[in-house]
Scaffold this active site. Structure first.
Site, PDB file in Angstrom:
ATOM      1  N   LEU A 153       0.859  -1.204   0.000  1.00 50.52           N
ATOM      2  CA  LEU A 153       0.000   0.000   0.000  1.00 50.52           C
ATOM      3  C   LEU A 153       0.883   1.237   0.000  1.00 50.52           C
ATOM      4  CD1 LEU A 153      -3.149   0.419   0.035  1.00 50.52           C
ATOM      5  CD2 LEU A 153      -2.841   1.169   2.404  1.00 50.52           C
ATOM      6  N   GLY A 154       1.709   1.344  -1.039  1.00 50.22           N
ATOM      7  CA  GLY A 154       2.479   2.570  -1.255  1.00 50.22           C
ATOM      8  C   GLY A 154       1.629   3.544  -2.048  1.00 50.22           C
ATOM      9  N   ARG A 234       6.821  -5.116 -10.636  1.00 46.91           N
ATOM     10  CA  ARG A 234       7.939  -5.730 -11.332  1.00 46.91           C
ATOM     11  C   ARG A 234       7.713  -7.232 -11.359  1.00 46.91           C
ATOM     12  NH1 ARG A 234       9.048  -1.345 -12.883  1.00 46.91           N
ATOM     13  NH2 ARG A 234      11.002  -0.186 -12.722  1.00 46.91           N
ATOM     14  N   GLU A 263      11.556  -9.095 -20.104  1.00 45.21           N
ATOM     15  CA  GLU A 263      10.835  -8.250 -21.053  1.00 45.21           C
ATOM     16  C   GLU A 263      11.811  -7.406 -21.889  1.00 45.21           C
ATOM     17  OE1 GLU A 263       9.516  -4.311 -18.663  1.00 45.21           O
ATOM     18  OE2 GLU A 263       8.627  -6.139 -17.878  1.00 45.21           O
ATOM     19  N   HIS A 281       4.293  -3.349 -20.492  1.00 46.54           N
ATOM     20  CA  HIS A 281       4.924  -2.460 -19.507  1.00 46.54           C
ATOM     21  C   HIS A 281       4.654  -1.013 -19.872  1.00 46.54           C
ATOM     22  CE1 HIS A 281       8.595  -1.826 -16.646  1.00 46.54           C
ATOM     23  NE2 HIS A 281       7.596  -1.006 -16.389  1.00 46.54           N
TER      24      HIS A 281
HETATM   25  C1  8YV Z   1       8.294   3.118 -16.732  1.00 48.84           C
HETATM   26  C2  8YV Z   1       8.312   1.829 -14.596  1.00 48.84           C
HETATM   27  O1  8YV Z   1       7.506   2.839 -17.845  1.00 48.84           O
HETATM   28  O2  8YV Z   1       8.169   3.746 -13.288  1.00 48.84           O
HETATM   29  C3  8YV Z   1       8.695   2.640 -13.423  1.00 48.84           C
HETATM   30  O3  8YV Z   1       9.503   2.141 -12.639  1.00 48.84           O
HETATM   31  O4  8YV Z   1       8.556   0.690 -14.670  1.00 48.84           O
HETATM   32  C4  8YV Z   1       7.548   2.454 -15.665  1.00 48.84           C
HETATM   33  O5  8YV Z   1       6.667   3.409 -15.125  1.00 48.84           O
HETATM   34  C5  8YV Z   1       9.670   2.653 -17.120  1.00 48.84           C
HETATM   35  O6  8YV Z   1      10.562   2.713 -16.084  1.00 48.84           O
HETATM   36  C6  8YV Z   1      10.109   3.530 -18.276  1.00 48.84           C
HETATM   37  O7  8YV Z   1      11.201   2.978 -18.938  1.00 48.84           O
END
Ligand code: 8YV
Length: 315
Positions: A153-154, A234, A263, A281
């Site tokens: 819950l962040g 993730r 990915e 993503h």
């Molecule tokens: C981004 C993400 O799309 O914010 C993050 O950590 O994984 C995504 O929101 C990504 O990092 C962009 O390359």
């Protein structure tokens, strides 16, 4: 005065690259065919790294740059940055929190609805002519009023829960500790217990060594044959083998995933499953959010080299 040199680890939208190129010398590492040679040629002048959440900065890269001062991450997740190496070498690290929170939460809720109501298949049902040929689309599953579990819950998890409250859902969450902002949402300290009390389980926690595979076989089986797992965090937070096997044999009902191990290459078994929703993503992938993320990447670099406080420091 010569421009400060930055190692660019991944591509950015044109509007970001224009601003960076106007103010810095950008070394496009991701385009280099021979990366060791590229580094050797440019290493002396590089004082910053501009990277992306999923690309980060390894210890090897950090230690290959003796004059490195700052790593600016385009994304809220900095798990791909070797923080220990950055700390050891006194290197600042920044990310892009808050500006993407609500878009990521929106996509998580959209994924839940799209999968529970079969919207992807329904679109195909219309376009393929099946509606005319076969009649009514098969019945799907209700979302409103069901039980939602938020693992983490962040900021993002909170916005997911806030949205789900609007669907009259019974909300529980699992966190390191209870959060006052949660109000009457039920706190459960154990992810397995949370899964048992969920029809929809959202994985919204930051990826750390401690959270690796926090969604394990036991959590997946506790969510069960009627349950749906939604991952907007993730891939490392889920045991992907256990997930795929449970989806294949029905021990888990379905999964909506925006992130994957390896990915953009996926485990090919995902492509054989009809009880998954696969997304590339792109939870933060709106013009509005990505422009704000790109500005933060630039603003953190500019602030550091101007000797000002960093807008969004991690380290
Ligand atoms: C981004 C993400 O799309 O914010 C993050 O950590 O994984 C995504 O929101 C990504 O990092 C962009 O390359």
């Amino acid at each position: 005065m010569s421009k400060i040199e930055i190692l660019q680890v991944g591509p950015y939208p044109s509007w970001d690259e224009e601003r960076l190129n106007e103010n810095f010398v950008m070394h496009r590492y991701f385009e280099a065919d021979d990366k060791p040679a590229f580094l050797a040629e440019n290493v002396a002048g590089i004082r910053g790294i501009a990277t992306r959440g999923e690309l980060g900065a390894s210890r090897a890269l950090i230690e290959a740059l003796p004059n490195l001062e700052i790593i600016s991450v385009y994304g809220v997740g900095y798990d791909a940055v070797d923080l220990a190496a950055a700390r050891e070498h006194g290197i600042r690290v920044t990310n892009t929190p808050d500006v993407l929170t609500k878009d990521v939460a929106d996509l998580g809720v959209a994924m839940m609805l799209a999968l529970s109501r079969g919207m992807i298949g329904a679109e195909r049902w219309v376009r393929s002519g099946d509606w005319a040929a076969k009649g009514l689309y098969p019945l799907q599953r209700r979302a409103h009023g069901k039980r939602a579990g938020i693992l983490g819950l962040g900021r993002i998890g909170f916005e997911v829960a806030r949205r789900l409250a609007g669907f009259d859902m019974e909300i529980a969450y699992c966190n390191r500790s209870p959060k006052a902002v949660a109000g009457d949402w039920k706190f459960l300290a154990d992810p397995v217990e949370l899964a048992k009390h969920s029809d929809f389980l959202f994985v919204a926690l930051a990826a750390t060594p401690d959270t690796r595979h926090i969604v394990n076989r036991q959590v997946i089986e506790a969510l069960g044959p009627e349950g749906m797992l939604i991952n907007i965090s993730r891939a490392a937070n889920i045991d992907e083998d256990a997930l795929i096997e449970a989806l294949q044999d029905g021990r888990l009902g379905s999964a909506a995933l925006d992130v994957f191990e390896g990915e953009p290459k996926l485990d090919p078994r995902f492509l054989t499953l009809d009880n998954v929703l696969l997304q590339p993503h792109h939870a933060s992938g709106t013009y509005e959010t990505r422009k704000a993320m790109g500005k933060l990447v630039f603003d953190n670099l500019a602030a550091h080299f101007a000797g000002r406080d960093l807008p969004t420091p991690v380290l």
